[in-house]
Write a protein that holds these residues in place. Sequence first.
Motif, PDB file in Angstrom:
ATOM      1  N   ASP A 158     -36.355  41.289  80.948  1.00 36.58           N
ATOM      2  CA  ASP A 158     -35.274  41.949  81.680  1.00 36.58           C
ATOM      3  C   ASP A 158     -35.762  43.245  82.325  1.00 36.58           C
ATOM      4  O   ASP A 158     -36.367  44.118  81.672  1.00 36.58           O
ATOM      5  N   ALA A 159     -35.475  43.414  83.602  1.00 36.53           N
ATOM      6  CA  ALA A 159     -35.972  44.569  84.352  1.00 36.53           C
ATOM      7  C   ALA A 159     -35.412  45.880  83.809  1.00 36.53           C
ATOM      8  O   ALA A 159     -36.128  46.893  83.764  1.00 36.53           O
ATOM      9  N   ASN A 160     -34.149  45.897  83.413  1.00 38.18           N
ATOM     10  CA  ASN A 160     -33.554  47.125  82.890  1.00 38.18           C
ATOM     11  C   ASN A 160     -34.143  47.504  81.534  1.00 38.18           C
ATOM     12  O   ASN A 160     -34.294  48.694  81.237  1.00 38.18           O
ATOM     13  N   VAL A 161     -34.462  46.505  80.712  1.00 40.77           N
ATOM     14  CA  VAL A 161     -35.105  46.788  79.428  1.00 40.77           C
ATOM     15  C   VAL A 161     -36.526  47.298  79.654  1.00 40.77           C
ATOM     16  O   VAL A 161     -36.972  48.256  79.032  1.00 40.77           O
ATOM     17  N   ARG A 162     -37.230  46.663  80.574  1.00 40.82           N
ATOM     18  CA  ARG A 162     -38.631  46.990  80.806  1.00 40.82           C
ATOM     19  C   ARG A 162     -38.824  48.319  81.545  1.00 40.82           C
ATOM     20  O   ARG A 162     -39.914  48.907  81.496  1.00 40.82           O
ATOM     21  N   ARG A 163     -37.777  48.798  82.199  1.00 40.28           N
ATOM     22  CA  ARG A 163     -37.937  49.974  83.049  1.00 40.28           C
ATOM     23  C   ARG A 163     -38.525  51.168  82.308  1.00 40.28           C
ATOM     24  O   ARG A 163     -39.445  51.841  82.798  1.00 40.28           O
ATOM     25  N   VAL A 164     -38.025  51.457  81.119  1.00 43.05           N
ATOM     26  CA  VAL A 164     -38.504  52.614  80.376  1.00 43.05           C
ATOM     27  C   VAL A 164     -39.982  52.473  80.017  1.00 43.05           C
ATOM     28  O   VAL A 164     -40.733  53.458  80.007  1.00 43.05           O
ATOM     29  N   PHE A 165     -40.429  51.234  79.778  1.00 44.38           N
ATOM     30  CA  PHE A 165     -41.843  50.994  79.457  1.00 44.38           C
ATOM     31  C   PHE A 165     -42.702  51.092  80.718  1.00 44.38           C
ATOM     32  O   PHE A 165     -43.831  51.594  80.678  1.00 44.38           O
ATOM     33  N   THR A 166     -42.174  50.610  81.828  1.00 40.42           N
ATOM     34  CA  THR A 166     -42.904  50.689  83.091  1.00 40.42           C
ATOM     35  C   THR A 166     -43.142  52.137  83.498  1.00 40.42           C
ATOM     36  O   THR A 166     -44.253  52.526  83.873  1.00 40.42           O
ATOM     37  N   VAL A 167     -42.091  52.948  83.411  1.00 39.49           N
ATOM     38  CA  VAL A 167     -42.204  54.366  83.766  1.00 39.49           C
ATOM     39  C   VAL A 167     -43.221  55.056  82.856  1.00 39.49           C
ATOM     40  O   VAL A 167     -44.064  55.836  83.314  1.00 39.49           O
ATOM     41  N   GLU A 168     -43.148  54.772  81.559  1.00 37.15           N
ATOM     42  CA  GLU A 168     -44.068  55.401  80.605  1.00 37.15           C
ATOM     43  C   GLU A 168     -45.508  54.967  80.858  1.00 37.15           C
ATOM     44  O   GLU A 168     -46.430  55.803  80.833  1.00 37.15           O
ATOM     45  N   SER A 169     -45.716  53.691  81.112  1.00 38.33           N
ATOM     46  CA  SER A 169     -47.074  53.190  81.352  1.00 38.33           C
ATOM     47  C   SER A 169     -47.686  53.838  82.593  1.00 38.33           C
ATOM     48  O   SER A 169     -48.861  54.232  82.592  1.00 38.33           O
ATOM     49  N   ARG A 170     -46.894  53.946  83.648  1.00 33.95           N
ATOM     50  CA  ARG A 170     -47.397  54.573  84.877  1.00 33.95           C
ATOM     51  C   ARG A 170     -47.731  56.046  84.647  1.00 33.95           C
ATOM     52  O   ARG A 170     -48.751  56.544  85.129  1.00 33.95           O
ATOM     53  N   ALA A 171     -46.865  56.720  83.899  1.00 38.02           N
ATOM     54  CA  ALA A 171     -47.097  58.142  83.632  1.00 38.02           C
ATOM     55  C   ALA A 171     -48.363  58.334  82.810  1.00 38.02           C
ATOM     56  O   ALA A 171     -49.168  59.246  83.086  1.00 38.02           O
ATOM     57  N   ARG A 172     -48.587  57.486  81.830  1.00 35.66           N
ATOM     58  CA  ARG A 172     -49.782  57.612  80.995  1.00 35.66           C
ATOM     59  C   ARG A 172     -51.041  57.250  81.773  1.00 35.66           C
ATOM     60  O   ARG A 172     -52.090  57.871  81.587  1.00 35.66           O
TER      61      ARG A 172
END
Length: 247
Positions: A158-172
């Motif tokens: 689910d895109a809404n569930v994954r969003r927080v992980f996507t943002v964190e991965s990009r930031a790291r």
Amino acid sequence: SMNVARYRNPLKEEFLVFERSVKMPDGSVKILARELPFDGLTGAIDANLPAGRQFLETLVAESNGKVTLAMIDVDNLGFVSKNFTQGRTGTPAELKQIARAAGDEYLKATAKVVADISKGKAQFFRTGGDEFALVINETDPVKVQRLLQEINERVRKDANVRRVFTVESRARATAIKNEVGAGNTLSESQAQEYRLGYAPYSQPNVSVGSVVVNGEDVPHAFEIAERQAAKQKIDNKTEFKSDTTKY
């Protein structure tokens, strides 16, 4: 016996009331009514409060042989709520609030997936910080597992569930790139820190356990479902090479 009734107050706000018929010592029957509490973040019936917990346990007990009890744990919620600062800067208190908000976002989006898939098929409860229960109106194990598998797969995708992980991965990834500098490569120690410190927690997931309630008392039914969910959580964490010591 038990009933759930929908009422509307003078402000036309709807609320649900859990009603129970209780036989008194003199043989008369008294109706006991309590408003059902809902969790403000996830929308699930809040079984952390007495009325919600009583409704959950009564529903399981009185539906013996007709329902399946499922327990759902949201994996890595604690890690997200403490460590996902989304590449932001600030004081320790501010970063703590950012991480907590990321955890709330993950939890809320996951709960929505569960609620959407189980709508009309189960009653949905929040039973702990990262724990939910479903009382599913089905005892066919094939149909139940199909429902639970769909929940598991949808949470991961689910895109809404994954969003927080996507943002964190990009930031790291950006932080590591800036730390290493242009033209340089990641050292083994830096790569190891990333693999062990973040990679095991970089994907959304849920762990699920279930039991067809058929003769078990309520505490035993919960114990069976929770034990199965814990086993799946260990399997999930082993797959991603994260620590399973506390389980």
